[in-house]
Design an enzyme around this catalytic site. Structure first.
Site, PDB file in Angstrom:
ATOM      1  N   ASP A 137       0.830  -1.216   0.000  1.00  0.00           N
ATOM      2  CA  ASP A 137       0.000   0.000   0.000  1.00  0.00           C
ATOM      3  C   ASP A 137       0.862   1.263   0.000  1.00  0.00           C
ATOM      4  OD1 ASP A 137       0.965  -0.216   2.618  1.00  0.00           O
ATOM      5  OD2 ASP A 137      -0.997  -0.002   3.577  1.00  0.00           O
ATOM      6  N   TYR A 161      12.087   3.017  -0.969  1.00  0.00           N
ATOM      7  CA  TYR A 161      11.469   1.673  -1.002  1.00  0.00           C
ATOM      8  C   TYR A 161      10.170   1.693  -1.794  1.00  0.00           C
ATOM      9  CZ  TYR A 161       8.375  -2.071   0.619  1.00  0.00           C
ATOM     10  OH  TYR A 161       7.465  -3.112   0.659  1.00  0.00           O
ATOM     11  N   LYS A 165       9.060  -0.072  -5.425  1.00  0.00           N
ATOM     12  CA  LYS A 165       7.927  -1.005  -5.573  1.00  0.00           C
ATOM     13  C   LYS A 165       6.940  -0.468  -6.614  1.00  0.00           C
ATOM     14  CE  LYS A 165       7.185  -4.281  -3.575  1.00  0.00           C
ATOM     15  NZ  LYS A 165       7.601  -5.693  -3.854  1.00  0.00           N
ATOM     16  N   LEU A 201       8.812  -3.044  13.080  1.00  0.00           N
ATOM     17  CA  LEU A 201       8.326  -2.544  14.373  1.00  0.00           C
ATOM     18  C   LEU A 201       7.916  -3.648  15.361  1.00  0.00           C
ATOM     19  CD1 LEU A 201       7.607  -0.112  16.166  1.00  0.00           C
ATOM     20  CD2 LEU A 201       5.297  -0.247  15.231  1.00  0.00           C
ATOM     21  N   ARG A 292      11.606   9.450  11.240  1.00  0.00           N
ATOM     22  CA  ARG A 292      12.105   8.961   9.942  1.00  0.00           C
ATOM     23  C   ARG A 292      11.863  10.063   8.899  1.00  0.00           C
ATOM     24  NH1 ARG A 292       8.844   3.793   7.902  1.00  0.00           N
ATOM     25  NH2 ARG A 292      10.447   2.593   8.959  1.00  0.00           N
TER      26      ARG A 292
HETATM   27  P1  NAD Z   1      11.741  -9.785   3.531  1.00  0.00           P
HETATM   28  O1  NAD Z   1      12.741  -8.676   3.510  1.00  0.00           O
HETATM   29  O2  NAD Z   1      11.457 -10.488   4.808  1.00  0.00           O
HETATM   30  O3  NAD Z   1      12.154 -10.913   2.469  1.00  0.00           O
HETATM   31  C1  NAD Z   1      12.626 -10.615   1.188  1.00  0.00           C
HETATM   32  C2  NAD Z   1      13.236 -11.890   0.609  1.00  0.00           C
HETATM   33  O4  NAD Z   1      13.670 -11.616  -0.728  1.00  0.00           O
HETATM   34  C3  NAD Z   1      14.466 -12.409   1.381  1.00  0.00           C
HETATM   35  O5  NAD Z   1      14.366 -13.799   1.582  1.00  0.00           O
HETATM   36  C4  NAD Z   1      15.630 -12.050   0.459  1.00  0.00           C
HETATM   37  O6  NAD Z   1      16.731 -12.948   0.595  1.00  0.00           O
HETATM   38  C5  NAD Z   1      14.973 -12.167  -0.916  1.00  0.00           C
HETATM   39  N1  NAD Z   1      15.660 -11.380  -1.955  1.00  0.00           N
HETATM   40  C6  NAD Z   1      16.046 -10.087  -1.876  1.00  0.00           C
HETATM   41  N2  NAD Z   1      16.673  -9.721  -3.012  1.00  0.00           N
HETATM   42  C7  NAD Z   1      16.647 -10.815  -3.845  1.00  0.00           C
HETATM   43  C8  NAD Z   1      17.123 -11.056  -5.158  1.00  0.00           C
HETATM   44  N3  NAD Z   1      17.740 -10.117  -5.858  1.00  0.00           N
HETATM   45  N4  NAD Z   1      16.942 -12.293  -5.695  1.00  0.00           N
HETATM   46  C9  NAD Z   1      16.322 -13.269  -4.983  1.00  0.00           C
HETATM   47  N5  NAD Z   1      15.864 -13.086  -3.726  1.00  0.00           N
HETATM   48  C10 NAD Z   1      16.015 -11.876  -3.163  1.00  0.00           C
HETATM   49  O7  NAD Z   1      10.418  -9.148   2.913  1.00  0.00           O
HETATM   50  P2  NAD Z   1       8.890  -9.425   3.286  1.00  0.00           P
HETATM   51  O8  NAD Z   1       8.512  -8.557   4.406  1.00  0.00           O
HETATM   52  O9  NAD Z   1       8.678 -10.880   3.357  1.00  0.00           O
HETATM   53  O10 NAD Z   1       8.188  -8.835   1.984  1.00  0.00           O
HETATM   54  C11 NAD Z   1       7.949  -9.667   0.845  1.00  0.00           C
HETATM   55  C12 NAD Z   1       7.287  -8.856  -0.247  1.00  0.00           C
HETATM   56  O11 NAD Z   1       6.057  -8.319   0.240  1.00  0.00           O
HETATM   57  C13 NAD Z   1       8.119  -7.664  -0.703  1.00  0.00           C
HETATM   58  O12 NAD Z   1       7.995  -7.557  -2.106  1.00  0.00           O
HETATM   59  C14 NAD Z   1       7.487  -6.472  -0.001  1.00  0.00           C
HETATM   60  O13 NAD Z   1       7.647  -5.296  -0.758  1.00  0.00           O
HETATM   61  C15 NAD Z   1       6.042  -6.909   0.063  1.00  0.00           C
HETATM   62  N6  NAD Z   1       5.251  -6.368   1.190  1.00  0.00           N
HETATM   63  C16 NAD Z   1       5.711  -6.481   2.470  1.00  0.00           C
HETATM   64  C17 NAD Z   1       4.903  -6.012   3.525  1.00  0.00           C
HETATM   65  C18 NAD Z   1       5.322  -6.180   4.969  1.00  0.00           C
HETATM   66  O14 NAD Z   1       4.606  -5.724   5.867  1.00  0.00           O
HETATM   67  N7  NAD Z   1       6.444  -6.841   5.266  1.00  0.00           N
HETATM   68  C19 NAD Z   1       3.684  -5.406   3.246  1.00  0.00           C
HETATM   69  C20 NAD Z   1       3.259  -5.298   1.920  1.00  0.00           C
HETATM   70  C21 NAD Z   1       4.050  -5.792   0.906  1.00  0.00           C
HETATM   71  P1  TYD Z   2       7.967  -0.683   9.811  1.00  0.00           P
HETATM   72  O1  TYD Z   2       7.713  -1.946  10.548  1.00  0.00           O
HETATM   73  O2  TYD Z   2       9.373  -0.319   9.445  1.00  0.00           O
HETATM   74  O3  TYD Z   2       7.035  -0.711   8.509  1.00  0.00           O
HETATM   75  P2  TYD Z   2       6.724   0.470   7.431  1.00  0.00           P
HETATM   76  O4  TYD Z   2       7.693   1.568   7.606  1.00  0.00           O
HETATM   77  O5  TYD Z   2       6.910  -0.251   6.130  1.00  0.00           O
HETATM   78  O6  TYD Z   2       5.311   0.877   7.697  1.00  0.00           O
HETATM   79  O7  TYD Z   2       7.384   0.522  10.648  1.00  0.00           O
HETATM   80  C1  TYD Z   2       6.019   0.560  11.053  1.00  0.00           C
HETATM   81  C2  TYD Z   2       5.775   1.907  11.700  1.00  0.00           C
HETATM   82  O8  TYD Z   2       6.519   1.954  12.930  1.00  0.00           O
HETATM   83  C3  TYD Z   2       6.260   3.079  10.872  1.00  0.00           C
HETATM   84  O9  TYD Z   2       5.357   4.177  11.073  1.00  0.00           O
HETATM   85  C4  TYD Z   2       7.608   3.419  11.465  1.00  0.00           C
HETATM   86  C5  TYD Z   2       7.448   3.053  12.921  1.00  0.00           C
HETATM   87  N1  TYD Z   2       8.676   2.569  13.604  1.00  0.00           N
HETATM   88  C6  TYD Z   2       9.037   3.111  14.835  1.00  0.00           C
HETATM   89  O10 TYD Z   2       8.375   4.027  15.369  1.00  0.00           O
HETATM   90  N2  TYD Z   2      10.152   2.613  15.461  1.00  0.00           N
HETATM   91  C7  TYD Z   2      10.913   1.624  14.910  1.00  0.00           C
HETATM   92  O11 TYD Z   2      11.949   1.221  15.514  1.00  0.00           O
HETATM   93  C8  TYD Z   2      10.520   1.068  13.644  1.00  0.00           C
HETATM   94  C9  TYD Z   2      11.333  -0.029  12.994  1.00  0.00           C
HETATM   95  C10 TYD Z   2       9.380   1.566  13.037  1.00  0.00           C
END
Ligand code: NAD
Ligand code: TYD
Length: 357
Positions: A137, A161, A165, A201, A292
């Site tokens: 999002d 970032y 995306k 977080l 941030r």
């Molecule tokens: P993560 O950072 O935990 O995992 C990313 C994975 O991608 C890792 O295993 C890493 O080794 C692999 N990777 C990175 N670069 C690579 C490359 N060049 N080739 C092959 N593998 C590679 O990320 P996540 O939190 O699991 O997020 C996964 C996807 O979901 C991402 O595309 C992210 O943008 C999206 N997303 C995440 C969230 C969230 O809250 N974490 C929310 C919405 C969307």
């Molecule tokens: P995060 O988990 O990094 O996800 P995103 O930035 O992708 O939303 O952060 C979630 C929220 O928490 C974001 O508003 C930033 C805040 N945050 C803190 O206040 N302290 C922290 O140490 C971290 C990692 C995030």
């Protein structure tokens, strides 16, 4: 018409959401093979997948999505009919200190994956095909106090970032519009749950509270995120993969907005109880720190299209999901210790002869 994949290529399946998705998908789809392509950056952890070792339908390949010949070979050899693309650099704070790798992986890597998928799909070697881009999002930018992101909200990313995306999302759109490639695009809100790397977080809070370390809250702590359990996300992805029309975009969200400071207080209080500490003790660890740069104020998802078209809705309540997550971290302190000490890298090295990137 339901699309039933026979051979999935999952990228980034050793990360947080990818590993949860593989567990969930393989439990529901016993006949589909899953090839997990992951280059194992700091965020990739094979310990997330040990339960699948020896499963004949599962295969791990250490490699980069930007390696065109490797991707082409895997698509052809494994007769891949669906790519579910998670691989990315995923942490906003890291994108501020080092944006270049975000462009390289999230934009250029995605383009290589798209291009090799296009050639494979156009070769006609599989009867049907899907390319599902997992996005966020955050591509929509930031909301004020009211309103929701819909699939029609213009992309307005604010961090390196989210910009990277959004770049990939636009390429996915272009491959559908230009080549007619059967692409799908999901945009999800913040996930939480097991195997979450403790730089984000919620796992950071749990880890620091257990270790009585300060809890850094950025700015005034009033930024808002919409939290979704990662297993609900996994089910939503499977639903979109099987049921969505090619070319479509779906938002995925938990309808679960929280101010950061309220999440911090909630996790503190849950852990007061779990750790037998005095009521309010963990809140004394809260430390407001410098904000941030470009910190988006509020994210909130309108996921009604996904519910109306495909019947998906979250199964977890936040109360249940956050309590289970806290309990998972308490029960898996070895996993956390290995991640924070870097020992999980040694496990990777034992599997890949030290060739970790
Ligand atoms: P993560 O950072 O935990 O995992 C990313 C994975 O991608 C890792 O295993 C890493 O080794 C692999 N990777 C990175 N670069 C690579 C490359 N060049 N080739 C092959 N593998 C590679 O990320 P996540 O939190 O699991 O997020 C996964 C996807 O979901 C991402 O595309 C992210 O943008 C999206 N997303 C995440 C969230 C969230 O809250 N974490 C929310 C919405 C969307
Ligand atoms: P995060 O988990 O990094 O996800 P995103 O930035 O992708 O939303 O952060 C979630 C929220 O928490 C974001 O508003 C930033 C805040 N945050 C803190 O206040 N302290 C922290 O140490 C971290 C990692 C995030």
């Amino acid at each position: 018409m339901i699309f039933k994949p026979a051979a999935l290529l999952v990228t980034g399946g050793a990360g947080f959401i990818g590993s949860n998705f593989i567990h969930s998908f393989m439990a529901n789809n016993h006949r589909c093979t899953v090839t997990n392509l992951d280059c194992l950056t700091y965020a990739g952890n094979l310990k997330n997948l040990t339960a699948l070792e020896g499963n004949p339908n599962y295969r791990f390949v250490k490699g980069d999505i930007g390696d065109a010949s490797l991707v082409a070979r895997l698509l052809a050899e494994q007769k891949i009919d669906a790519v579910v693309h998670f691989a990315a650099e995923s942490h906003v704070d890291r994108s501020i200190t080092g944006p270049e790798i975000f462009v390289r992986t999230n934009v250029l890597g995605s383009q290589v994956l798209l291009e090799e998928s296009r050639k494979h799909w156009q070769s006609g070697s599989v009867a049907d095909f899907r390319f599902l881009q997992i996005s966020t999002d955050e591509v929509y930018g930031s909301l004020g106090t009211t309103g929701y992101f819909t699939e029609g909200t213009p992309l307005a990313p604010n961090s390196p970032y989210s910009a990277s995306k959004a770049g990939a999302d636009l390429l996915v759109r272009a491959y559908h519009e230009t080549f007619g490639m059967p692409t799908l695009n999901t945009r999800c809100s913040n996930n939480y749950g097991p195997y979450h790397f403790p730089e984000k977080l919620i796992p950071l809070l749990i880890h620091n509270i257990i270790n009585k370390k300060p809890l850094p809250v950025y700015g005034d702590g009033l930024n808002i995120r919409d939290w979704l359990h990662v297993r609900d996300h996994a089910v939503a992805i499977e639903t979109v993969l099987k049921k969505a029309a090619p070319g479509s975009v779906y938002n995925i969200g938990g309808n679960n907005e929280w101010k950061n400071i309220d999440i911090v207080n909630l996790v503190c209080d849950l852990l007061d109880e779990r750790l037998g500490r005095a009521c309010g003790e963990n809140r004394t660890l809260i430390s407001f720190v410098k904000d941030r740069p470009g910190h988006d104020r509020r994210y909130a998802i309108d996921a009604s299209r996904l519910k109306d078209d495909l019947g998906w809705g979250p199964a977890y309540t936040f109360e249940q999901g956050i309590a289970e997550t806290v309990d998972w971290y308490l029960a898996n302190q070895e996993w956390v210790a290995e991640v924070t000490s870097g020992a999980y890298r040694e496990y990777v090295a034992t599997q890949y002869g030290g060739g970790v990137s």
